[in-house]
Enzyme design. Structure first.
Site, short mmCIF file in Angstrom:
data_model
loop_
_atom_site.label_atom_id
_atom_site.label_comp_id
_atom_site.label_asym_id
_atom_site.label_seq_id
_atom_site.Cartn_x
_atom_site.Cartn_y
_atom_site.Cartn_z
N HIS A 165 19.87 -19.43 -27.43
CA HIS A 165 19.56 -18.92 -26.09
C HIS A 165 20.69 -19.18 -25.11
O HIS A 165 20.99 -18.34 -24.25
CB HIS A 165 18.26 -19.55 -25.60
CG HIS A 165 17.51 -18.71 -24.64
ND1 HIS A 165 16.16 -18.84 -24.43
CD2 HIS A 165 17.90 -17.72 -23.80
CE1 HIS A 165 15.75 -17.97 -23.51
NE2 HIS A 165 16.79 -17.27 -23.12
N PRO B 58 18.03 -4.79 -18.02
CA PRO B 58 18.83 -3.57 -17.87
C PRO B 58 18.45 -2.73 -16.65
O PRO B 58 19.20 -1.84 -16.27
CB PRO B 58 18.55 -2.80 -19.17
CG PRO B 58 17.18 -3.25 -19.57
CD PRO B 58 17.12 -4.70 -19.19
N LEU B 59 17.31 -3.03 -16.06
CA LEU B 59 16.88 -2.34 -14.84
C LEU B 59 17.06 -3.21 -13.61
O LEU B 59 16.43 -2.99 -12.57
CB LEU B 59 15.42 -1.89 -14.96
CG LEU B 59 15.10 -1.04 -16.20
CD1 LEU B 59 13.63 -0.67 -16.21
CD2 LEU B 59 15.98 0.20 -16.24
N GLY B 60 17.95 -4.21 -13.72
CA GLY B 60 18.19 -5.10 -12.59
C GLY B 60 16.93 -5.83 -12.16
O GLY B 60 16.67 -6.00 -10.97
N ARG B 61 16.14 -6.26 -13.17
CA ARG B 61 14.85 -6.92 -12.89
C ARG B 61 13.94 -6.06 -12.02
O ARG B 61 13.23 -6.56 -11.15
CB ARG B 61 15.08 -8.30 -12.28
CG ARG B 61 15.82 -9.25 -13.21
CD ARG B 61 16.01 -10.64 -12.62
NE ARG B 61 16.45 -11.56 -13.65
CZ ARG B 61 17.69 -11.71 -14.06
NH1 ARG B 61 18.64 -10.98 -13.49
NH2 ARG B 61 18.01 -12.57 -15.00
N GLY B 62 14.00 -4.77 -12.24
CA GLY B 62 13.17 -3.83 -11.52
C GLY B 62 13.78 -3.29 -10.24
O GLY B 62 13.32 -2.27 -9.71
N PHE B 63 14.83 -3.93 -9.75
CA PHE B 63 15.40 -3.53 -8.47
C PHE B 63 15.98 -2.12 -8.51
O PHE B 63 15.86 -1.35 -7.55
CB PHE B 63 16.49 -4.52 -8.04
CG PHE B 63 17.12 -4.17 -6.72
CD1 PHE B 63 16.50 -4.48 -5.53
CD2 PHE B 63 18.34 -3.50 -6.68
CE1 PHE B 63 17.07 -4.14 -4.32
CE2 PHE B 63 18.93 -3.15 -5.47
CZ PHE B 63 18.29 -3.47 -4.28
N TYR C 225 9.72 -18.88 -22.98
CA TYR C 225 8.85 -18.05 -22.15
C TYR C 225 7.40 -18.50 -22.27
O TYR C 225 6.78 -18.40 -23.33
CB TYR C 225 8.97 -16.57 -22.54
CG TYR C 225 10.39 -16.05 -22.54
CD1 TYR C 225 11.36 -16.60 -21.71
CD2 TYR C 225 10.77 -15.01 -23.38
CE1 TYR C 225 12.67 -16.11 -21.72
CE2 TYR C 225 12.06 -14.51 -23.39
CZ TYR C 225 13.01 -15.07 -22.57
OH TYR C 225 14.29 -14.59 -22.59
#
Length: 320
Positions: free
Chosen positions: A129, A209-214, A62
């Site tokens: 990774h 876990p939030l679907g990349r914000g979606f 990253y």
């Protein structure tokens, strides 16, 4: 909120961690890179610690490399308050194309370089990774086991692996954690990997876990994504697929509204209800989102809400 915090132990018998961690990737890489603000991200990490969030997840990839330096800066004087988790075995070239490298010599050098960037003498969890198809997992994992013996890593984990690969690693050294994408719109680990981890007391760390914000309902179309944002390159965020997937987000928003929580809290609560060894690591560089996320482990979903979430439609588009 403090009275209802949920905790577990990494790997079943390792250090105690709160059941929601903090994914640090987006502070330095991948999402809305024009909005990068290291000072604010340091404040987010400090606030996370105040809220009892003690598992911080990052990787040398990253940035590349800048995320670990950022976390190291944030943890000056606070090292003993956190469980540090980082990863090695993926490299990015100048075009941001990602390559796997599981050779023993690379993993050893990568871990030692991570320690220098973080400013610590050991990490609590060092993770492979990705498995390198050109290198037997036994060779990569054997090197990580040596790092434990040498005191450079307290425990070791895997990312995006099959049950067979977990078993092969276990034959050499205990697997403390498995990290894979898992959310309301990415459920493949539910078939075999999560049940195996639960049986073996391996901590399962769902990333995205939030679907990349979606899943929060923030993105009605590709145009809603920031200009320099890696999600624009993902199959589920293309103009046709993001439109087709709106029904998923709409249902999550509706269910959340009906029971009085935010979509992010409901998405995280659904994961936490799967098993006691599930520790989601939502990423954020925003204080309000952090506080919203960290409240999710005090939520108990109703049976009706869980059934409605279980019945969400399949997503359109692959993950990558």
């Amino acid at each position: 909120m403090g009275e209802n915090m949920r905790y577990t132990r990494l790997g079943g018998d390792g250090p105690q961690i709160r059941a929601i961690g903090l994914g640090c990737m987006g502070m330095s890489w991948g999402y809305d890179e024009d909005a990068r603000d290291d000072d604010h991200s340091v404040a987010v990490i400090h606030r996370a610690i105040e809220l009892g969030c003690n598992l911080l997840d990052m990787a040398d990839l990253y940035g590349p490399f800048t995320n670990e330096r950022l976390v190291g800066r944030a943890l000056r004087g606070r090292r003993d308050q956190v469980v540090l988790a980082t990863k090695g075995g993926l490299l990015a070239d100048g075009s941001r194309a990602v390559h796997r490298n599981g050779r023993p010599e690379h993993l050893r050098a990568a871990c030692e370089a991570s320690l220098l960037r973080l400013g610590v003498d050991h990490v609590d969890l060092y993770q492979l990774h990705r498995v390198d198809p050109a290198v037997p997992i036994e060779e990569s994992w054997g090197t990580l086991a040596e790092l434990v013996t040498e005191g450079k890593a307290r425990m070791i984990g895997l990312s995006e692996v099959s049950v067979d690969e977990i078993r092969r690693a276990e034959a050499i050294h205990p697997v403390a954690s498995v990290q894979s994408e898992l959310s309301l719109w990415t459920r493949e680990p539910l078939d075999s990997v999560l049940p195996y981890c639960t049986e073996k007391q391996i901590t399962f760390l769902p990333f995205a876990p939030l679907g990349r914000g979606f899943l929060t309902g923030r993105f009605a179309g590709t145009a809603d994504l920031p200009v320099r944002d890696g999600r624009r390159n993902l199959p589920r965020f293309q103009p046709d697929t993001i439109s087709a997937n709106q029904e998923i987000a709409r249902r999550v928003v509706r269910i959340s509204s009906e029971i009085g929580y935010t979509p992010a809290q409901v998405a995280l609560a659904w994961l936490l209800a799967l098993a006691d060894n599930v520790v989601p690591i939502p990423g954020t560089k925003t204080l309000s989102h952090l506080e919203d996320n960290m409240a999710a482990d005090s939520i108990t979903l109703t049976a009706d809400a869980r059934s409605a979430l279980d019945a969400l439609p399949e997503p359109v588009g692959n993950r990558y």
